[in-house]
Design a protein around this motif. Structure first.
Motif, short mmCIF file in Angstrom:
data_model
loop_
_atom_site.label_atom_id
_atom_site.label_comp_id
_atom_site.label_asym_id
_atom_site.label_seq_id
_atom_site.Cartn_x
_atom_site.Cartn_y
_atom_site.Cartn_z
N GLY A 33 18.42 -48.05 -50.50
CA GLY A 33 19.10 -47.02 -51.27
C GLY A 33 20.15 -46.26 -50.48
O GLY A 33 21.27 -46.06 -50.95
N PRO A 34 19.82 -45.78 -49.24
CA PRO A 34 20.84 -45.06 -48.47
C PRO A 34 22.05 -45.94 -48.12
O PRO A 34 23.19 -45.45 -48.11
CB PRO A 34 20.11 -44.62 -47.21
N LEU A 35 21.83 -47.21 -47.85
CA LEU A 35 22.94 -48.11 -47.55
C LEU A 35 23.84 -48.29 -48.77
O LEU A 35 25.07 -48.25 -48.66
CB LEU A 35 22.42 -49.48 -47.08
N ILE A 36 23.24 -48.45 -49.93
CA ILE A 36 24.03 -48.59 -51.16
C ILE A 36 24.80 -47.30 -51.43
O ILE A 36 25.97 -47.33 -51.82
CB ILE A 36 23.12 -48.97 -52.33
N LEU B 197 25.84 -45.07 -49.20
CA LEU B 197 26.91 -44.98 -48.22
C LEU B 197 28.06 -45.92 -48.58
O LEU B 197 29.24 -45.52 -48.54
CB LEU B 197 26.38 -45.32 -46.82
N LEU B 198 27.74 -47.16 -48.94
CA LEU B 198 28.78 -48.10 -49.34
C LEU B 198 29.50 -47.64 -50.61
O LEU B 198 30.71 -47.83 -50.75
CB LEU B 198 28.20 -49.50 -49.53
N PHE B 199 28.77 -47.04 -51.54
CA PHE B 199 29.40 -46.53 -52.75
C PHE B 199 30.38 -45.41 -52.42
O PHE B 199 31.48 -45.35 -52.98
CB PHE B 199 28.34 -46.05 -53.74
N PHE B 200 30.00 -44.52 -51.51
CA PHE B 200 30.88 -43.43 -51.09
C PHE B 200 32.14 -43.98 -50.41
O PHE B 200 33.25 -43.54 -50.70
CB PHE B 200 30.13 -42.49 -50.15
N ILE B 201 31.97 -44.95 -49.52
CA ILE B 201 33.12 -45.56 -48.85
C ILE B 201 34.00 -46.29 -49.85
O ILE B 201 35.23 -46.21 -49.79
CB ILE B 201 32.64 -46.49 -47.71
N VAL C 167 24.63 -55.78 -55.24
CA VAL C 167 25.40 -54.53 -55.21
C VAL C 167 26.03 -54.31 -53.84
O VAL C 167 27.21 -53.94 -53.75
CB VAL C 167 24.49 -53.34 -55.60
N ILE C 168 25.28 -54.56 -52.77
CA ILE C 168 25.82 -54.40 -51.41
C ILE C 168 26.98 -55.35 -51.19
O ILE C 168 28.03 -54.97 -50.65
CB ILE C 168 24.70 -54.61 -50.36
N GLY C 169 26.84 -56.58 -51.62
CA GLY C 169 27.92 -57.55 -51.46
C GLY C 169 29.15 -57.19 -52.28
O GLY C 169 30.28 -57.29 -51.81
N ALA C 170 28.94 -56.75 -53.53
CA ALA C 170 30.08 -56.38 -54.38
C ALA C 170 30.82 -55.18 -53.81
O ALA C 170 32.05 -55.14 -53.82
CB ALA C 170 29.59 -56.10 -55.80
N LEU C 171 30.09 -54.20 -53.31
CA LEU C 171 30.75 -53.04 -52.71
C LEU C 171 31.50 -53.42 -51.43
O LEU C 171 32.61 -52.93 -51.18
CB LEU C 171 29.73 -51.93 -52.43
#
Length: 106
Positions: A2-5, A7-11, A72-76
């Motif tokens: 969750g925190p990685l997603i 962070l990636l969403f914010f970036i 989601v991580i890959g798409a971001l």
């Protein structure tokens, strides 16, 4: 994950904001807008194909719980890298600034 997603969403949101905020001021506004929305459409198609690929590759029952976080991580990640690359292409190659006399190497 969750925190990685998060962070990636914010970036990704910051990169998307920068992509639309810093346009070349010397270019035709309509042409830049068409280019921007074409890039967003292409990025959406690439990310959608990544998500569909992850739903096929990670279909086994033992790793099914990782399907959506990896998608989601890959798409971001794809969105971040693609928009950065297209920002550089847009501002320094397609809509490059006009040349000033005496601004070259020699």
């Amino acid at each position: 994950m969750g925190p990685l997603i998060a962070l990636l969403f914010f970036i990704a949101a910051a990169v998307a904001w920068a992509f639309f905020a810093w346009k070349p001021e010397y270019a035709n506004e309509k042409q830049v807008s068409v280019f921007n929305w074409s890039v967003i459409g292409a990025c959406t198609m690439i990310c959608a194909s990544w998500v569909l690929n992850m739903s096929v590759v990670l279909d086994a029952e033992s790793i099914e719980k990782f399907r959506w976080p990896f998608a989601v991580i890959g798409a971001l990640g794809i969105e971040i890298l693609f928009l950065i690359f297209m920002f550089l292409v847009r501002n320094f190659w397609i809509f490059k600034p006009p040349r000033r006399p005496g601004s070259g190497w020699f």
